[in-house]
Design a protein around this motif. Sequence first.
Motif, PDB file in Angstrom:
ATOM      1  N   VAL A  92       0.864  -1.175   0.000  1.00  0.00           N
ATOM      2  CA  VAL A  92       0.000   0.000   0.000  1.00  0.00           C
ATOM      3  C   VAL A  92       0.903   1.228   0.000  1.00  0.00           C
ATOM      4  O   VAL A  92       1.734   1.392   0.898  1.00  0.00           O
ATOM      5  N   VAL A  93       0.739   2.081  -1.005  1.00  0.00           N
ATOM      6  CA  VAL A  93       1.539   3.305  -1.095  1.00  0.00           C
ATOM      7  C   VAL A  93       0.849   4.383  -0.271  1.00  0.00           C
ATOM      8  O   VAL A  93      -0.310   4.699  -0.502  1.00  0.00           O
ATOM      9  N   ARG A  94       1.586   4.919   0.719  1.00  0.00           N
ATOM     10  CA  ARG A  94       1.064   5.973   1.587  1.00  0.00           C
ATOM     11  C   ARG A  94       1.919   7.222   1.404  1.00  0.00           C
ATOM     12  O   ARG A  94       3.032   7.286   1.915  1.00  0.00           O
ATOM     13  N   ARG A  95       1.389   8.200   0.681  1.00  0.00           N
ATOM     14  CA  ARG A  95       2.144   9.439   0.459  1.00  0.00           C
ATOM     15  C   ARG A  95       2.238  10.211   1.775  1.00  0.00           C
ATOM     16  O   ARG A  95       1.264  10.308   2.512  1.00  0.00           O
ATOM     17  N   THR A  96       3.439  10.730   2.063  1.00  0.00           N
ATOM     18  CA  THR A  96       3.640  11.557   3.248  1.00  0.00           C
ATOM     19  C   THR A  96       4.136  12.930   2.801  1.00  0.00           C
ATOM     20  O   THR A  96       4.664  13.064   1.692  1.00  0.00           O
TER      21      THR A  96
END
Length: 129
Positions: A92-96
Amino acid sequence: MASSLIRVAGPLLVGVAAGIGAIVGASLTRDRKQQLELESAPRPLAVEGWWSSDASSSLAHSHPAVLIVDADTARLVDSWDRRARARVHHPVVRRTPEWPATGLIVVDAATGDLLAVVSEPGHAGMPAT
């Protein structure tokens, strides 16, 4: 009276201390074995670095599962989990907020924390995605 108490309690205290030492030693050995089990990818990842080849790195132990992401689109390019010795299962790509606007980046698979900026557009050696 006191000397007979010391004769009984002394060996008991030494035995307890030895038992505690054995437990601590066993847990340290187990942790060290788990660290040695980290392995690099069997086939090359999209880009190479400590995340793919150097299992002895302290970063490899702190971040055993990584995602390689195109920061422009937040699209997953590749992944690696050293513990499973395989690609990350259900990444899961979680942009920060710390991510750059463009480029190829390496992030922690669990938290999305930025670990490395591999390349930025316009620099030589940017892998095709």
